[in-house]
Write an enzyme that holds these catalytic residues in place. Structure first.
Site, mmCIF file in Angstrom:
data_model
loop_
_atom_site.group_PDB
_atom_site.id
_atom_site.type_symbol
_atom_site.label_atom_id
_atom_site.label_comp_id
_atom_site.label_asym_id
_atom_site.label_seq_id
_atom_site.Cartn_x
_atom_site.Cartn_y
_atom_site.Cartn_z
ATOM 1 N N ARG A 20 27.630 43.128 13.802
ATOM 2 C CA ARG A 20 28.291 41.871 13.408
ATOM 3 C C ARG A 20 27.381 41.014 12.539
ATOM 4 O O ARG A 20 27.807 40.024 11.986
ATOM 5 C CB ARG A 20 28.608 41.048 14.666
ATOM 6 C CG ARG A 20 29.738 41.594 15.489
ATOM 7 C CD ARG A 20 29.693 40.966 16.883
ATOM 8 N NE ARG A 20 29.705 39.501 16.857
ATOM 9 C CZ ARG A 20 30.784 38.756 16.973
ATOM 10 N NH1 ARG A 20 31.957 39.323 17.099
ATOM 11 N NH2 ARG A 20 30.717 37.449 16.969
ATOM 12 N N ALA A 21 26.116 41.383 12.460
ATOM 13 C CA ALA A 21 25.127 40.425 11.989
ATOM 14 C C ALA A 21 24.592 40.702 10.615
ATOM 15 O O ALA A 21 24.755 41.755 10.053
ATOM 16 C CB ALA A 21 23.952 40.447 12.961
ATOM 17 N N GLY A 158 17.070 20.152 19.385
ATOM 18 C CA GLY A 158 17.223 19.004 20.270
ATOM 19 C C GLY A 158 16.266 17.860 20.031
ATOM 20 O O GLY A 158 16.169 16.966 20.860
ATOM 21 N N SER A 160 14.817 14.763 17.209
ATOM 22 C CA SER A 160 14.984 14.110 15.913
ATOM 23 C C SER A 160 13.636 13.656 15.376
ATOM 24 O O SER A 160 13.526 13.228 14.234
ATOM 25 C CB SER A 160 15.923 12.915 16.063
ATOM 26 O OG SER A 160 15.463 12.108 17.107
ATOM 27 N N HIS A 165 5.072 17.314 19.013
ATOM 28 C CA HIS A 165 5.047 16.877 20.409
ATOM 29 C C HIS A 165 5.764 17.882 21.288
ATOM 30 O O HIS A 165 6.551 18.693 20.813
ATOM 31 C CB HIS A 165 5.701 15.489 20.558
ATOM 32 C CG HIS A 165 7.186 15.477 20.354
ATOM 33 N ND1 HIS A 165 7.769 15.549 19.106
ATOM 34 C CD2 HIS A 165 8.224 15.423 21.237
ATOM 35 C CE1 HIS A 165 9.079 15.522 19.227
ATOM 36 N NE2 HIS A 165 9.389 15.456 20.516
ATOM 37 N N HIS A 292 6.094 35.833 38.315
ATOM 38 C CA HIS A 292 5.049 35.996 37.292
ATOM 39 C C HIS A 292 5.403 35.042 36.154
ATOM 40 O O HIS A 292 6.499 35.126 35.600
ATOM 41 C CB HIS A 292 5.158 37.463 36.836
ATOM 42 C CG HIS A 292 4.072 37.986 35.968
ATOM 43 N ND1 HIS A 292 3.367 39.132 36.296
ATOM 44 C CD2 HIS A 292 3.607 37.584 34.778
ATOM 45 C CE1 HIS A 292 2.514 39.402 35.323
ATOM 46 N NE2 HIS A 292 2.633 38.490 34.393
ATOM 47 N N GLU A 308 30.132 32.547 25.459
ATOM 48 C CA GLU A 308 28.871 32.412 26.201
ATOM 49 C C GLU A 308 29.012 31.357 27.305
ATOM 50 O O GLU A 308 28.581 31.569 28.440
ATOM 51 C CB GLU A 308 27.722 32.016 25.260
ATOM 52 C CG GLU A 308 27.175 33.143 24.411
ATOM 53 C CD GLU A 308 27.934 33.337 23.105
ATOM 54 O OE1 GLU A 308 29.002 32.707 22.927
ATOM 55 O OE2 GLU A 308 27.470 34.135 22.263
HETATM 56 ZN ZN ZN Z 1 3.466 40.293 38.047
#
Ligand code: ZN
Ligand code: ZN
Length: 345
Positions: A20-21, A158, A160, A165, A292, A308
């Site tokens: 599709r990409a 997300g 502006s 930072h 982990h 999704e």
């Molecule tokens: Zn591990």
């Protein structure tokens, strides 16, 4: 033909639909960024504008002169508040807790222009060391259940504010996805007697199809069931549940691998918006043998749509094998970066 793949760590299914990409090398044309200023007089994170942020909680002074190298300030519009007591309310099925915790901004450099991949290697080591120390400090509060460290780069991710930072949110609850990852990891331990993350890393190294960097202490790879194009994991080779346990020598290599990966995305994908998050166990679970910690980078190259949101199943239009091959081939610029990267390529 598409293929459904299951993430061994979460048991989530992802649809790989590469037909599709666009091809991986076409993603570079999605964004075109403008040149960034070194100093922006309107930016609240630039030197000289310290009065525009709430009072700082941490300052690392500059190596030379009177300025600063890094500051941590409370978020001006916090999601959670340190002065608030986490009182719980439970009424039938309805449960709530006061918004107690912390929401802080880590200003990574006084230089406004050094965002994303452009932050010098030395600064990135300072930033990672600050992450670890702040993570441990906030984790000492008995009302804090979990500390999340993350970075949003670009409006599509997300933020502006351009100034480099990242953010820290210390929450009084453990989120449902983290709890689910913990349960799956525990189930895997019960069944196989091994950490699923250690086993996944070993399998990825054996198969050697999705590795981007293979370092002494850290490995960057495109996971087998990546949810989105170029989603990248950086795993420590040493088993550690908590990011708070990472050693200084390991942080230096992590800075190199992270720097390298962000640079390749910046160069090969034309400075995409991205998020990265440190996916760690809470620090009070630091001895846990089944979990982990790792770092997840998500370039924002595709949109989350109704399927999704409704099904929880993601469609990835770039095969992780192709994404890894593409990133491996992106050359590191022959600038001052080159020597810094030499040890981890
Ligand atoms: Zn591990
Ligand atoms: Zn700035």
């Amino acid at each position: 033909m598409s293929e459904l793949r299951q993430n061994p760590m979460t048991k989530e299914w992802v649809i790989m639909a590469a037909d599709r990409a666009k091809r991986p090398n076409e993603f570079g044309h999605v964004h075109k960024k403008h040149e960034r200023k070194v100093h922006d007089e309107l930016c609240p994170f630039c030197p000289g504008n310290e009065h525009m942020t709430p009072p700082e909680v941490v300052r690392i002074p500059a190596t030379e002169g009177e300025g600063w190298k890094l500051r941590i300030v409370p978020n001006k519009f916090p999601a959670l508040f340190p002065e608030c007591f986490p009182a719980w309310t439970i009424q039938r099925t309805l449960r709530s807790v006061k918004g107690s915790g912390a929401h802080e901004v880590i200003i990574e450099s006084p230089d406004h222009s050094l965002c994303g991949a452009l932050l010098p290697f030395e600064n990135l080591i300072t930033v990672l060391r600050t992450y670890r120390e702040r993570f441990k400090q906030l984790s000492e509060n008995p009302h804090i259940a979990h500390v999340t460290i993350f970075k949003n780069h670009g409006a599509g991710a997300g933020t502006s504010l351009e100034h480099p930072h990242s953010q820290v949110i210390a929450s009084p609850v453990v989120s449902s996805p983290l709890r689910a990852r913990f349960y799956e990891a525990m189930r895997h331990w019960d069944e196989f007697g091994e950490c699923v993350f250690c086993q996944t890393l070993r399998d990825e190294l054996d198969e050697d199809k999705r590795i981007v960097f293979n370092g002494h202490e850290f490995v960057a790879f495109e996971p087998f069931a990546a949810r989105s194009p170029f989603l990248t994991h950086i795993f420590p080779r040493r088993h550690m549940a908590s990011f708070g346990d990472v050693r200084d020598s390991e942080l230096e290599e992590l800075a190199g691998v992270l720097h390298n990966t962000l640079w390749k995305m910046h160069s090969g994908l034309n400075d995409p918006d991205f998020n990265y998050t440190i996916m760690t166990a809470p620090h009070h679970e630091s001895g846990t043998r089944h979990y982990h910690w790792y770092l997840e980078i998500v370039p924002r190259l595709s949109e989350v749509a109704g399927f999704e949101l409704g099904s929880g199943t993601f469609i990835n239009t770039v095969l992780p094998e192709d994404a890894a091959e593409f990133l491996r081939k992106v050359k590191i610029a022959q600038t001052h970066f080159a020597n810094e990267f030499a040890g981890v390529v």
